[in-house]
Design a protein around this motif. Sequence first.
Motif, short mmCIF file in Angstrom:
data_model
loop_
_atom_site.label_atom_id
_atom_site.label_comp_id
_atom_site.label_asym_id
_atom_site.label_seq_id
_atom_site.Cartn_x
_atom_site.Cartn_y
_atom_site.Cartn_z
N SER A 294 36.81 -70.82 70.14
CA SER A 294 38.00 -71.52 69.65
C SER A 294 39.18 -71.04 70.47
N THR B 8 43.51 -71.05 70.39
CA THR B 8 44.72 -71.36 69.62
C THR B 8 45.96 -71.14 70.47
N THR C 118 44.72 -75.33 67.28
CA THR C 118 43.44 -74.72 67.62
C THR C 118 42.45 -75.79 68.05
N THR C 119 41.84 -75.59 69.20
CA THR C 119 40.83 -76.52 69.71
C THR C 119 39.46 -75.86 69.70
N PHE C 120 38.42 -76.70 69.64
CA PHE C 120 37.03 -76.24 69.57
C PHE C 120 36.20 -77.04 70.58
N ARG D 140 42.13 -66.91 72.60
CA ARG D 140 40.81 -67.52 72.76
C ARG D 140 39.77 -66.56 72.17
#
Length: 224
Positions: free
Chosen positions: A108, A110, A124-126, A97
Amino acid sequence: MQKILLILLLAAALAACKKNHDKQFSCRLTALHAPSGLATFLSYNNEGKLVLEESGRSINTYTYEGASVTITTYDTGLISRKTIVLNNTAGLAANVRVEFGSDGANWSNTYHEYEGDEVIRSITTFPSNPPDTVTYLWSGHNLVGQVRDGDTTRFEYYTDKPRQDGDYLYLSQFLSGYEVYRTKNLFKGYVGATFIYDFTSDGKIAALKVPTLGTIYSCEYQCK
């Protein structure tokens, strides 16, 4: 009598081997020098773990707690980002993170999936953007490709040389504070960038070069 003498000679030989082994030097990377004069200096704790990276006005600190490591990046004294890593049992990053700025409002995260110690997928999230997914291709325990949005980037290796300190791929991960790609051989490059290494007389990487650009960095070690 001959048997006793043989035992004594064997014991002496083993003792000599132990002394020679004890005198063997271990080396670690302490600095990277760029042709421009910019230098990156590395400091370690008593356990041999990286705790400080200094490069101009940029400083990274590394703190460890169990299976996690936190990397705090400062730019001219202000926190620019914080990276929180949770490692799996193999010591590879399972979750990373990254929080940007002092408040961490922009971030972000991952998540890495592995088969053994080979990463096969990263997601990966945002806070607002769609997730980014990358899949990885392996051959001979080397990462040979990554696929994102249908596009594949290929990687090459010097298969006659093992990876080591100063290896571009290994070093970039080392300075990041965590490891995702644990390859077998020395990283050679990818399309558009081929890396050439110079070596010291005892086999350590002395410098990395790119044919069209010249020397990228040279390595400094401390041995004891």
